[in-house]
Design an enzyme around this catalytic site. Structure first.
Site, mmCIF file in Angstrom:
data_model
loop_
_atom_site.group_PDB
_atom_site.id
_atom_site.type_symbol
_atom_site.label_atom_id
_atom_site.label_comp_id
_atom_site.label_asym_id
_atom_site.label_seq_id
_atom_site.Cartn_x
_atom_site.Cartn_y
_atom_site.Cartn_z
ATOM 1 N N ASP A 466 29.109 1.829 -9.406
ATOM 2 C CA ASP A 466 30.170 0.886 -9.751
ATOM 3 C C ASP A 466 29.822 -0.519 -9.247
ATOM 4 O O ASP A 466 29.287 -0.692 -8.149
ATOM 5 C CB ASP A 466 31.475 1.366 -9.110
ATOM 6 C CG ASP A 466 32.667 0.534 -9.502
ATOM 7 O OD1 ASP A 466 32.962 0.464 -10.703
ATOM 8 O OD2 ASP A 466 33.301 -0.053 -8.600
ATOM 9 N N GLU A 495 26.376 -0.046 -13.560
ATOM 10 C CA GLU A 495 27.372 -0.866 -14.232
ATOM 11 C C GLU A 495 27.049 -2.309 -13.868
ATOM 12 O O GLU A 495 27.333 -2.758 -12.759
ATOM 13 C CB GLU A 495 28.793 -0.533 -13.776
ATOM 14 C CG GLU A 495 29.827 -1.408 -14.483
ATOM 15 C CD GLU A 495 31.164 -1.489 -13.755
ATOM 16 O OE1 GLU A 495 32.180 -1.760 -14.423
ATOM 17 O OE2 GLU A 495 31.185 -1.303 -12.523
#
Length: 715
Positions: A466, A495
């Site tokens: 993330d 990400e």
């Protein structure tokens, strides 16, 4: 082992973080950097900190020495010339909702998406913000006041050549009689480059951690001969291609027997994987690991072979990205044993499980944040604290009530008062006030999150990382080596917003494809012609991603509105077909296949069975066809018969043994399309024959949303 890692490559104007690996925070004062060599024009000096951010001030090679409790180690940085040029990031004033011009700010990768830091000038009716930017497409957002939800996002393209690419290879079998082995570099010019492939320079570097040096290599153009006779251990050879710009570096491992092993290739299983993302607390009514385990037969029925779970660690939020305990599962979901039982059940069905690793920030409720806010010495530097005057936060905002229902948006900015009476605000991205950024300049933070990685690497098959763009490249490189040495099949998915090819350099196997995502949305909304998808699918090469990188392609995820709700059912079927028939790693977001219209709604188990069947058949077609999973993407000449239709696109996926044509219609009405191919009538998705009209050198067929047909084999 505190050696700081492989040689690093950058351009003047970029920053490179230097840090000891696997550090011992108790010996922080024992880590000391010094300069061994720098370019003649450089005035660089080294700070006293164990972690620092080098900003090369002249092109050339820099050599540094790191003194540690275990010994002295070298770190090399190769800096290339600055390619940035002055660029204006503009927006027409009337595109923003009603606002005070004095309170407009701009955010983007140039300021790490920090809220209310950079402010444009207003010239006539246009907001303007000028900085130096490298060639390529840059996405930025203008924010009216503190109304982040109504930010207006735009792109600007800076002209200039793209990054070249390099791919290293060599013999993959042992040759015990040879004194040397050859590493060959395949160099490819970037888009709009004035260089031909054979004109590109290739620079080879031996890893400073290994027993050979650059002087031991015999370099001839794009080849390097490596002596292996006296090698006791494998050595790592790095290379970059250089034209107007430098490439992402590649790396191979040369073994004493002469074998050459590629270092950066993703796990082989990932090349054929279909990913399914579950928003954990919305997939079942019970929202427990036991209830997830009981639904594994459903995942089997879809044919997916990789499961990505949103965070499952202890958190006070429904989405789980505010983590309070990194070493245990969330109490509402179940015990660690129940989680491991679920993973084992997935493995029984040949489904790998990817774990959401959240290490850019913690929850504001994390114990470490409480102690950092209270200036406890051992935790004082765990987070990025900034002087109030530098943040754009108004003093009266700090007095607002904490504990709102949605802390991610409604918390007051996190702040502390230092022993000197100064007010500091914890840094956070966007408007995420509930998740302050941790400080990777802290050895304690680095050590802590390495322990987190070690805790879970044996439990799951990969990490989806993330906010990967918020964690330093050097730390990702350390994690990459750590997990790959443990299990070469372990997957790392980033990400990154926006996409950056540097994350493919010994950091991540698979990358979010935001380029195709935005193109699919624009095509589905009628804002761009369907042919734009072909350009988007090939964007990784234009963007400088190396050949070995894989890209996760999707129509929606847990952060986005549902494609069905925004673009309609016909466009959704076309978009899903594109994702599952184009190169890359396709991802299905839970509920997408059941007609879900809200981005985190409870799974509609009694939803759209026809849509589910469509997804199942698409997944099966991809798995059954080598061309659809690994074939080259080739444009196909086509036209809508008797009408103009920008909603139609056609392409093929081709291997030496098979070619499959895909024709997509994003419009609301069926269209007759002529393609310049001789097609077989059986649709690989529906399993039914189509009515085809044969023409001279082509085929006409009616396309409601998608057609997937083999090309007749005349070979």
């Amino acid at each position: 082992m505190h050696q700081p890692g492989p040689p690093r490559f950058c351009a003047v104007g970029e920053s490179v973080e230097l840090a000891p690996r696997d550090p011992n925070p108790e010996h922080e004062a024992s880590y000391e950097w010094s300069i061994i060599e720098s370019p003649p024009d450089s005035d660089l000096s080294v700070p006293d900190d164990p972690v620092w951010h080098l900003e090369p001030d002249a092109p050339g090679t820099y050599r540094f020495e790191l003194e540690t409790p275990e010994g002295r180690y070298e770190q090399r940085i190769r800096a290339f010339p600055d390619v940035r040029r002055s660029t204006s990031f503009d927006l027409e004033r009337d595109r923003l909702p009603e606002h005070d011009p004095e309170e407009v700010s701009i955010m983007g990768p140039f300021n790490e998406h920090l809220f209310d830091r950079e402010h444009p000038t207003l010239e006539g009716g246009t907001y303007r913000y000028e900085i130096d930017a490298e060639p390529g497409t840059h996405r930025y957002g203008y924010v009216p006041g503190d109304d982040f939800e109504n930010a207006v996002w735009e792109e600007v393209t800076v002209p200039g050549p793209g990054k070249p690419r390099v791919f290293l290879d060599g013999p993959d079998e042992a040759d015990g009689d040879a004194d040397t082995t050859t590493v060959t570099a395949e160099a490819t010019p970037g888009t709009d480059s004035e260089y031909d492939a054979d004109e590109l320079a290739v620079e080879f570097y031996v890893d400073d951690r290994d027993e050979l040096t650059d002087a031991d290599l015999e370099v001839d153009g794009h080849r390097a001969r490596v002596p292996v006779t006296d090698l006791e251990e494998p050595v790592r050879i790095h290379a970059v291609a250089v034209g107007e710009r430098h490439s992402v570096a590649d790396c191979v491992i040369v073994h004493p027997d002469g074998r050459v092993e590629r270092r950066n290739d993703p796990p082989e299983w990932a090349r054929d994987a279909v990913v399914y993302e579950i928003f954990v607390r919305s997939f079942t009514d019970e929202a427990t690991f036991e209830s997830l385990e009981r639904r594994v037969p459903y995942l089997e029925s879809l044919g997916v072979d990789c499961l990505w779970l949103t965070p499952v660690l202890e958190s006070p939020t429904k989405h789980g990205y505010h983590i309070t305990d990194y070493f245990d599962t969330s109490s509402d979901l179940g015990t660690r044993e129940e989680f491991e039982s679920f993973v084992d059940r997935c493995h029984e069905s040949d489904i790998r499980v990817v774990f959401d690793l959240v290490i850019n920030h913690t929850a504001r409720e994390h114990a470490a944040f409480d102690m950092s806010a209270a200036c406890v010495p051992e935790y004082e530097d765990w987070y990025v604290w900034e002087d109030l005057a530098e943040t754009g936060v108004e003093p009266d905002e700090l007095a607002s009530e904490i504990g709102a229902e949605n802390p991610r948006e409604d918390y007051a900015p996190p702040a502390r008062t230092t022993p000197d009476g100064e007010t500091e605000v914890a840094q956070y991205y966007f408007n995420w006030r509930g998740i302050p950024n941790v400080n990777y300049d802290s050895l304690a933070v680095r050590s802590f999150f390495l322990e987190v990685v070690d805790e879970w690497v044996d439990v799951v098959d990969g990490f989806r990382c993330d906010v990967a763009w918020g964690v330093p490249h050097g730390f990702w490189k350390e994690i990459y080596e750590r997990v790959k040495s443990h299990d070469s099949e372990f997957l790392l998915l980033d990400e990154t917003v926006p996409r950056e090819p540097e994350y493919a350099e010994s950091e991540f196997d698979v990358h979010y494809d935001t380029t195709l995502y935005y193109a699919l949305r624009d095509v589905g909304n009628g804002e761009r012609p369907a042919n734009a998808l072909l350009e988007a699918a090939r964007a990784p090469r234009r963007e400088g991603f190396p050949e070995w990188s894989l890209h996760m392609r999707y129509v929606e995820n847990h952060d986005e509105t549902r494609y069905l709700e925004e673009c309609g059912p016909e466009a959704q079927r076309a978009a899903v077909t594109a994702v599952l028939t184009m190169p890359g790693v396709p991802m299905i977001y839970y509920g997408q296949e059941r007609g879900a219209t809200e981005y985190r709604q409870l799974m509609p188990w009694e939803g759209d069975g026809e849509a589910t069947t469509f997804h199942r058949r698409l997944v099966a077609a991809r798995h059954d066809s080598p061309a659809l999973s690994r074939g080259d993407l080739v444009d196909v000449d086509h036209e809508a018969v008797g009408e103009e239709s920008d909603a139609v696109v056609a392409y093929t996926r081709e291997t030496d043994d098979e070619a499959v044509a895909v024709v997509l219609n994003f419009g609301a009405e069926p269209v007759h399309v002529r393609v310049d191919l001789d097609l077989e009538s059986m649709d690989l998705v529906t399993g039914e024959g189509r009515n085809l009209e044969r023409t001279d050198g082509g085929t006409v067929l009616e396309v409601e949303d998608a057609a997937v047909l083999r090309v007749a084999d005349d070979r």
